[in-house]
Design an enzyme around this catalytic site. Structure first.
Site, short mmCIF file in Angstrom:
data_model
loop_
_atom_site.label_atom_id
_atom_site.label_comp_id
_atom_site.label_asym_id
_atom_site.label_seq_id
_atom_site.Cartn_x
_atom_site.Cartn_y
_atom_site.Cartn_z
N GLY B 470 0.80 -1.22 0.00
CA GLY B 470 0.00 0.00 0.00
C GLY B 470 0.83 1.27 0.00
N SER B 541 9.52 -6.90 -0.92
CA SER B 541 10.89 -7.31 -0.60
C SER B 541 11.41 -6.68 0.69
CB SER B 541 11.83 -7.02 -1.78
OG SER B 541 11.64 -5.73 -2.30
#
Lengths: 319, 633
Positions: B470, B541
């Site tokens: 987000g 990541s």
């Protein structure tokens, strides 16, 4: 221990000459210990050297002086004083720290003193717990040491034979023999989290004979109690206990006798048995040791309870 | 004993001086409890008179309690030191024993033999010059014999004794012995042992341990102790190039700067030219300083302090080396690795690696194959479990100096430390160094990445967007692609969610799968870079190690890390997919930012503060970066 096959003394004519390049076993042990001591100084934030005043401590301290020459060892000495050490030990301790110009921290469990805990009133086991093990743990915590050198050797006792050179301790100073870090080559793992610590044993691979030979070869000062002299003793349960001061309660009919004695190991005087001996020089001491048929720790009263007692003590934080 | 008692002090002092000149042999014993290993060690201590009265008494007491040999003394009880071992009758850990004869002093690493103790055996072997491998004459060569020999060879031990024990139980048979020896020679032929001495013996009765066995007249070789006393294990450490890993810089005052460490190989004298392996700076030795005075020469194995004639930058972890013959310096090498932890090895995960006196972070980039320790077969593997052995490639966070383990154990061995638990989880031996170029460029092609990219008027690269769920990664990546497309550039977007639906749909969310997920995405991105494209990767990541893995796959300048920096509360208030809500309700485990950490990039090429600018403005910044750094020509 006596690492000589005595029956083959006649054979040494055949001992092959060693090339001058090759290091003797003593020089290899010395180099290994110096390497270990330097690793600790380089990797830990706040190391300390436990100094128990005995011959092994004397050797360990000598190796530390060598490791950092011409600097001084970059860590202080810590002595856990039970208040029951031989007076000559304390004298020797203070003189050694002064002579070498080292910081010496002396820690005593004052609570134990206030409670009147002595080897005579509380038995050797409870006394050792409070005045040695608890005191040591409290001192390590108080100063926040993350590494502590000890002079223990693997040949002393069976559970020590399996202990690492870098021996991990939890926040509560406990040792878990089944969960030790693998230790390979000369690569020591010095990683700890805050509160955890490592006990480091630079003399792990030395035997008692190595220690004595090294003291002889390097002319290392040791407490005079290792040499024979006439000293006042009483005999209790087959053990000769030296009357070092007047705190030892004499039993009815018991009078101290002057005997020619010496000590093979030093600790708290009420718990350390003397041996009758005429040995006043190092070679005589070594010869006597080689002929002796009783192992070193038998002179210490704390190991006798049962054969696994040292492992238990160590799990709880004893050195 | 009488001989010693009658020596006068002078003769005895002589005797001590001779004893002081003994050499030292470190060896390990391997075999399981059934082979009589502990009994053999107990016998060695007993025969060389190392047992004291109180120990004998305690041994007799324990023999009656736990012993397995009837009325006899059970020597095994002497050496199984830990409580659990005495109760279970097995040897769990490495124990060290000491004995000596007139010629040598011995340190014995007593190691357990079961497969689950491979790591303990490797530990014992790492400090040994010789191995005594026990077999039970009744059973001959077993799987475990092969395993022990393999590990011994893997750890670089070149001297082996094959102790064929319990020979009394096969009637001291020469045929049995010869058959076992022949079989052993056959499978161990490739192990590179320099000396190999098979000995028939009975530990229980002492035949051929110290003294010859009366019923083994057919055997003409040495007894075990005779062999251990005389075998030459000198490894010619002195003849090899000088290496000294610096442990500690000694600075007592402004006039003295010494470099303390243990000489791994070779010898050194004042005036010798040395180099610092990593920097290449050279100097000459001024003095070899010790507590006992300056020395004319120091050799392998000695712990010394060197001073130099020039002021050059040297610190702990540097390797002082002969200027003529230097170690390799690289950030990648191929190695053999023994895994020692219950937690699996995950390629791509960052660990601490200690080699010599240097500790750096690093990762296993590839498991070439694992090796079955029993059959020596090579097997494919994605991870390694406890006690498994593999050949791997290792990449480090910075170049370090090292040698092949076969040439130098001190500068070729390393341990792997878990960065969270601090446990030693692996032990490795360097085979050879790898260079980045040789690693990436595995096939020379005529049409290159550069030619493909230049045809498109661009330089190929990965633009790697990392940030919380987000945070706006995908939005910004899409805008960047549109802008580049309108400029006539060739691009492609790899999005975390989309890849999960196709290429990586077989992967879940375990640690191993996460690492594999990233690896596949990174490898795919790398192929697109090779095709000359500008690849936009949009991926949470969260771990530095994962991003590092991707960065390491491509060349210098081909990885642009964009940190989309949105505070958690902002991302959570947006919650475009309703995931934060679910995570807060405990419906999603390991959700980044909530129940799993996000490791903030330390040095991203671009950092975007999404609270201070619009997505459009930020996309513009990225295009501007690509333009000013010549990705868009």
């Amino acid at each position: 221990m006596s690492p000589l096959s005595l029956g083959t003394l006649g054979r040494h004519a055949k001992v092959t000459a060693l090339s001058s390049d090759r290091l003797t076993h003593l020089r290899r042990l010395e180099a290994e210990s110096i390497h270990i001591i330097r690793e600790v100084a380089a990797e830990f934030r706040n190391p300390v050297m436990l100094y128990s005043i005995g011959k092994d401590s004397s050797v360990m301290l000598h190796l530390a002086m060598k490791a950092f020459y011409p600097s001084k060892p970059p860590f202080p000495l810590l002595h856990v004083d039970t208040t029951w050490k031989f007076r000559e030990m304390i004298r020797f301790r203070d003189e050694t720290a002064r002579r070498l110009g080292l910081d010496l921290i002396v820690h005593t469990n004052q609570e134990g003193v206030a409670q009147g805990i002595t080897p005579f009133t509380h038995g050797s086991s409870a006394y050792t717990n409070v005045m040695k093990t608890d005191a040591l743990k409290a001192a390590l915590t108080k100063y926040g040491f993350d590494a502590a050198f000890g002079g223990a050797r693997r040949d002393e006792e069976k559970s020590r034979a399996k202990e690492r050179i870098f021996s991990f301790r939890t926040e509560t100073h406990a040792w878990d023999p089944k969960n030790q870090r693998p230790e390979l080559w000369r690569l020591y793992n010095a990683r700890v989290k805050p509160g955890e610590s490592i006990r480091v044993f630079p003399l792990s691979n030395w035997t008692e004979l190595d220690i004595w030979q090294y003291i002889l070869a390097e002319d290392i000062p040791i407490v005079p109690l290792y040499f024979a002299d006439y000293r006042p003793v009483v005999e209790r349960d087959g053990m000769l206990i030296m009357v070092d001061d007047d705190r030892i309660p004499l039993k009815p009919g018991e009078t101290p006798e002057q005997k020619l004695i010496r000590f093979r190991t030093l600790g708290c005087y009420p718990l350390t048995a003397a041996v009758e001996s005429p040995a006043t020089t190092l070679p005589e001491i070594v010869r006597e040791m080689l002929l002796a048929r009783t192992s070193e720790r038998a002179g210490r009263l704390i190991d006798h309870d049962d054969s696994a007692s040292m492992e238990k003590k160590k799990r709880e934080g004893y050195f | 004993m009488d001989a010693l008692a009658t020596l006068d002090v002078e003769a005895f002092t002589d005797y001590l001086a001779r004893h002081e000149r003994k050499s030292l042999l470190r060896f390990l014993t391997c075999g399981s409890v059934d082979d009589g290993k502990s009994t053999l060690i107990g016998r060695l201590l007993y025969d060389t008179k190392l047992l004291f009265e109180d120990q004998l008494k305690s041994l007799e007491r324990d023999s009656r309690k736990h012993g397995t040999v009837g009325e006899d003394i059970d020597f095994a009880l002497l050496v199984d030191g830990l409580e659990a071992e005495r109760e279970q009758g097995i040897t769990i850990d490495v124990a060290y024993r000491f004995f000596a004869t007139d010629r040598r002093k011995f340190i014995v690493a007593d190691t357990p033999g079961h497969e689950q103790y491979t790591r303990n055996m490797a530990t014992g072997a790492s400090s040994s010059d010789l191995a005594v491998i026990l077999v039970d004459a009744r059973h001959g060569i077993l799987t475990q014999t092969r395993r022990h020999s393999f590990i011994v060879s893997l750890l670089g031990i070149r001297h082996v004794v094959l102790a064929v024990n319990k020979i009394d139980l096969v009637d001291y048979s020469r045929e049995v012995f010869d058959r076992i020896v022949a079989e052993y020679r056959e499978f161990a032929a490739g192990f590179g042992f320099t000396t190999f001495q098979p000995i028939p013996l009975s530990a229980r009765f002492g035949d051929n341990v110290l003294d010859r066995g009366p019923k083994l007249g057919w055997y003409e070789g040495p007894t075990l102790v005779e062999h251990l006393e005389t075998v030459n294990v000198e490894d010619d450490l002195l003849g090899r190039p000088f290496r000294l890993p610096v442990q500690w810089v000694n600075r007592p005052n402004l006039d003295f700067r010494g470099f303390a460490g243990t000489i791994a190989t070779g010898r050194i004298r004042p005036g010798d030219r040395i180099a610092v392996a990593k920097s290449g700076r050279t100097s000459t030795v001024r003095a070899i300083v010790t507590y006992d005075g300056d020395k004319d020469e120091a050799v392998a194995g000695e712990a010394v302090t060197l001073t130099l004639n020039d002021e050059i930058d040297i610190s702990r972890g540097d390797v002082l080396t002969s200027a003529e013959s230097r170690p390799e310096v690289s950030d990648q090498f191929a190695a053999h690795l023994i895994w020692m932890s219950d937690d699996q090895l995950l390629p791509g995960r960052q660990y601490s690696i200690k080699l010599g006196t240097k500790t750096v972070s690093g990762q296993v980039t590839e498991i070439k194959h694992k090796i079955d320790v029993n059959s020596f077969q090579k097997l494919a593997a994605k991870t390694l479990s406890l006690n498994e052995v593999a050949q791997v490639n290792v990449a480090l966070s910075e170049p370090i100096a090292f040698d092949a383990y076969a040439d130098n154990k001190d500068t070729g061995a390393f341990i792997v430390i878990d960065r969270l638990s601090n446990l030693t989880v692996g032990a490795g031996m360097v085979d050879f160094g790898l260079r980045r170029a040789s690693n990436i460029h595995w096939q020379a092609l005529d049409v290159t990445k550069e030619s493909r990219a230049s045809m498109k008027g661009q330089k190929a690269a990965i633009v790697w967007f990392t940030g919380l769920s987000g945070s706006g990664k995908s939005t910004i990546a899409n805008l960047v692609e549109k802008k580049l497309h309108s400029l006539g550039r060739h691009t492609y977007i790899l999005d975390g969610d989309n890849v999960r639906h196709g290429l990586n749909k077989d992967l879940g969310f375990t640690d191993a799968d996460r690492v594999e997920n990233i690896r596949r995405v990174a490898e795919t991105a790398k192929l697109f870079v090779d095709a000359g494209l500008i690849v936009l990767v949009s991926f949470i990541s969260p771990f530095r190690s994962e991003r590092r893995l991707a960065r390491d796959l491509v060349g210098e300048g081909e990885f642009i890390e964009v940190f989309v920096d949105t505070p958690l509360e902002v991302a959570e208030s947006r919650d475009p997919k309703g995931l934060y809500k679910k995570a807060r309700e405990g419906k999603i485990a390991n959700f980044t930012g909530i129940s799993s950490p996000y490791e903030v990039p330390e040095n991203p090429e671009i950092r975007l503060d999404t609270t201070s600018a619009s997505a459009e403005e930020m996309a513009e910044r990225i295009v501007a970066y690509l333009d000013s750094n010549d990705y868009v020509i």
